[in-house]
Design a protein around this motif. Structure first.
Motif, PDB file in Angstrom:
ATOM      1  N   VAL A  38      -4.785 -27.128  37.537  1.00 29.63           N
ATOM      2  CA  VAL A  38      -3.527 -26.835  38.233  1.00 29.63           C
ATOM      3  C   VAL A  38      -2.535 -26.125  37.314  1.00 29.63           C
ATOM      4  N   TYR A  39      -2.493 -26.510  36.070  1.00 30.84           N
ATOM      5  CA  TYR A  39      -1.537 -25.907  35.137  1.00 30.84           C
ATOM      6  C   TYR A  39      -2.037 -24.626  34.494  1.00 30.84           C
ATOM      7  N   ASP A  40      -3.323 -24.309  34.643  1.00 32.65           N
ATOM      8  CA  ASP A  40      -3.825 -23.056  34.074  1.00 32.65           C
ATOM      9  C   ASP A  40      -3.149 -21.905  34.801  1.00 32.65           C
ATOM     10  N   PRO A  41      -2.416 -21.065  34.080  1.00 39.30           N
ATOM     11  CA  PRO A  41      -1.668 -19.999  34.751  1.00 39.30           C
ATOM     12  C   PRO A  41      -2.534 -18.828  35.202  1.00 39.30           C
ATOM     13  N   ASP A  42      -3.776 -18.792  34.786  1.00 39.98           N
ATOM     14  CA  ASP A  42      -4.645 -17.660  35.101  1.00 39.98           C
ATOM     15  C   ASP A  42      -5.647 -18.048  36.188  1.00 39.98           C
ATOM     16  N   PRO A  43      -5.522 -17.463  37.373  1.00 36.99           N
ATOM     17  CA  PRO A  43      -6.424 -17.838  38.462  1.00 36.99           C
ATOM     18  C   PRO A  43      -7.888 -17.522  38.175  1.00 36.99           C
ATOM     19  N   SER A  44      -8.150 -16.656  37.217  1.00 35.32           N
ATOM     20  CA  SER A  44      -9.529 -16.348  36.869  1.00 35.32           C
ATOM     21  C   SER A  44     -10.166 -17.447  36.033  1.00 35.32           C
ATOM     22  N   PHE A  45      -9.356 -18.248  35.360  1.00 45.33           N
ATOM     23  CA  PHE A  45      -9.894 -19.235  34.434  1.00 45.33           C
ATOM     24  C   PHE A  45      -9.778 -20.674  34.902  1.00 45.33           C
ATOM     25  N   CYS A  46      -8.977 -20.971  35.907  1.00 41.52           N
ATOM     26  CA  CYS A  46      -8.845 -22.369  36.331  1.00 41.52           C
ATOM     27  C   CYS A  46     -10.187 -22.920  36.815  1.00 41.52           C
ATOM     28  N   ARG A  47     -11.097 -22.033  37.157  1.00 45.19           N
ATOM     29  CA  ARG A  47     -12.445 -22.464  37.562  1.00 45.19           C
ATOM     30  C   ARG A  47     -13.153 -23.213  36.436  1.00 45.19           C
ATOM     31  N   TRP A  48     -12.801 -22.917  35.186  1.00 41.25           N
ATOM     32  CA  TRP A  48     -13.429 -23.582  34.042  1.00 41.25           C
ATOM     33  C   TRP A  48     -13.224 -25.088  34.092  1.00 41.25           C
ATOM     34  N   PHE A  49     -12.192 -25.534  34.781  1.00 42.57           N
ATOM     35  CA  PHE A  49     -11.915 -26.964  34.922  1.00 42.57           C
ATOM     36  C   PHE A  49     -12.336 -27.490  36.293  1.00 42.57           C
ATOM     37  N   VAL A  50     -12.201 -26.657  37.317  1.00 37.01           N
ATOM     38  CA  VAL A  50     -12.528 -27.088  38.677  1.00 37.01           C
ATOM     39  C   VAL A  50     -14.039 -27.269  38.844  1.00 37.01           C
ATOM     40  N   GLU A  51     -14.816 -26.307  38.375  1.00 36.15           N
ATOM     41  CA  GLU A  51     -16.272 -26.357  38.589  1.00 36.15           C
ATOM     42  C   GLU A  51     -16.913 -27.617  38.007  1.00 36.15           C
ATOM     43  N   PRO A  52     -16.649 -27.981  36.747  1.00 34.04           N
ATOM     44  CA  PRO A  52     -17.270 -29.214  36.253  1.00 34.04           C
ATOM     45  C   PRO A  52     -16.770 -30.450  36.992  1.00 34.04           C
ATOM     46  N   ALA A  53     -15.522 -30.423  37.472  1.00 32.11           N
ATOM     47  CA  ALA A  53     -15.012 -31.557  38.251  1.00 32.11           C
ATOM     48  C   ALA A  53     -15.753 -31.677  39.578  1.00 32.11           C
ATOM     49  N   VAL A  54     -16.039 -30.545  40.218  1.00 33.73           N
ATOM     50  CA  VAL A  54     -16.789 -30.569  41.478  1.00 33.73           C
ATOM     51  C   VAL A  54     -18.189 -31.150  41.252  1.00 33.73           C
ATOM     52  N   TYR A  55     -18.850 -30.709  40.200  1.00 32.44           N
ATOM     53  CA  TYR A  55     -20.196 -31.203  39.925  1.00 32.44           C
ATOM     54  C   TYR A  55     -20.207 -32.676  39.544  1.00 32.44           C
ATOM     55  N   ALA A  56     -19.245 -33.102  38.745  1.00 26.56           N
ATOM     56  CA  ALA A  56     -19.244 -34.478  38.258  1.00 26.56           C
ATOM     57  C   ALA A  56     -18.674 -35.473  39.258  1.00 26.56           C
ATOM     58  N   PHE A  57     -17.637 -35.055  40.014  1.00 26.72           N
ATOM     59  CA  PHE A  57     -16.923 -36.005  40.859  1.00 26.72           C
ATOM     60  C   PHE A  57     -16.992 -35.699  42.343  1.00 26.72           C
ATOM     61  N   GLY A  58     -17.533 -34.548  42.697  1.00 29.55           N
ATOM     62  CA  GLY A  58     -17.684 -34.181  44.101  1.00 29.55           C
ATOM     63  C   GLY A  58     -16.567 -33.287  44.596  1.00 29.55           C
ATOM     64  N   ARG A  59     -16.958 -32.368  45.473  1.00 30.51           N
ATOM     65  CA  ARG A  59     -16.002 -31.416  46.045  1.00 30.51           C
ATOM     66  C   ARG A  59     -14.896 -32.148  46.804  1.00 30.51           C
ATOM     67  N   ARG A  60     -15.249 -33.205  47.522  1.00 37.26           N
ATOM     68  CA  ARG A  60     -14.268 -33.929  48.323  1.00 37.26           C
ATOM     69  C   ARG A  60     -13.141 -34.482  47.457  1.00 37.26           C
ATOM     70  N   ARG A  61     -13.504 -35.128  46.367  1.00 39.32           N
ATOM     71  CA  ARG A  61     -12.482 -35.735  45.513  1.00 39.32           C
ATOM     72  C   ARG A  61     -11.607 -34.659  44.872  1.00 39.32           C
ATOM     73  N   VAL A  62     -12.209 -33.560  44.445  1.00 36.26           N
ATOM     74  CA  VAL A  62     -11.448 -32.465  43.849  1.00 36.26           C
ATOM     75  C   VAL A  62     -10.474 -31.891  44.870  1.00 36.26           C
ATOM     76  N   MET A  63     -10.950 -31.633  46.070  1.00 35.07           N
ATOM     77  CA  MET A  63     -10.078 -31.055  47.099  1.00 35.07           C
ATOM     78  C   MET A  63      -8.966 -32.025  47.492  1.00 35.07           C
ATOM     79  N   LYS A  64      -9.272 -33.295  47.508  1.00 32.51           N
ATOM     80  CA  LYS A  64      -8.252 -34.308  47.830  1.00 32.51           C
ATOM     81  C   LYS A  64      -7.159 -34.297  46.765  1.00 32.51           C
ATOM     82  N   ALA A  65      -7.553 -34.199  45.491  1.00 31.65           N
ATOM     83  CA  ALA A  65      -6.567 -34.147  44.414  1.00 31.65           C
ATOM     84  C   ALA A  65      -5.698 -32.893  44.528  1.00 31.65           C
TER      85      ALA A  65
END
Length: 167
Positions: free
Chosen positions: A69-96
């Motif tokens: 959320v705090y990553d100012p570059d929309p091209s790079f915030c995926r570096w944090f979102v993608e591992p969260a989706v794999y480890a914790f599930g898309r549902r939990r990430v989207m809920k957050a």
């Protein structure tokens, strides 16, 4: 707060979030890197180790979401979102991210919008055996249709972004 001060505060927040993820991965604090580049350096250092873990301990979730959320570059915030989706599930990430959209500061809401796009990352078997044929992942972890509807409704009600293209 002047725009320049606002941007500096956001940059410090991203640095803090990236440093927290790096600390969880035991990567060090990159004190030898100039502060202006330190957050991106830490994010880059964390990218591969995060993707190499099929699962992550619970304490990573909040740190990954804040960094995304705090990553100012929309091209790079995926570096944090993608591992969260794999480890914790898309549902939990989207809920957050939906929670950030509903209750966050303006900067957090904007960051949640950037990260929301990344939360739709395709789930691939080469990233996690749980997605291979016969994998053991609970499909409910990735079910998100109702959250997509809630996201759209929240955007409509807030009228934050006229002309915003919903995903």
């Amino acid at each position: 707060m002047a725009e320049e001060e606002h941007n500096e505060a956001d940059a410090r927040s991203f640095l803090s979030c990236a440093a927290e993820v790096a600390q969880l991965l035991d990567l060090g604090n990159a004190a030898d890197v100039p502060e202006a580049r330190r957050a991106r350096h830490l994010a880059h250092a964390a990218r591969r180790p995060l993707l190499e873990h099929a699962s992550l301990p619970e304490e990573f979730f909040g740190s990954l979401m804040a960094a995304a959320v705090y990553d100012p570059d929309p091209s790079f915030c995926r570096w944090f979102v993608e591992p969260a989706v794999y480890a914790f599930g898309r549902r939990r990430v989207m809920k957050a991210l939906l929670d950030y959209l509903r209750t966050g500061t303006d900067a957090e809401q904007e960051g949640a919008e950037r990260a929301w796009y990344c939360a739709h990352v395709p789930l691939r078997a080469d990233r996690s055996a749980a997605y291979a044929p016969g994998g053991s992942r609970d499909p409910a972890m990735d079910e998100s249709h109702d959250l997509v509807d809630e996201w759209r409704e929240t955007l409509r009600r807030s009228a934050r972004r006229p002309g915003y293209i919903e995903t």
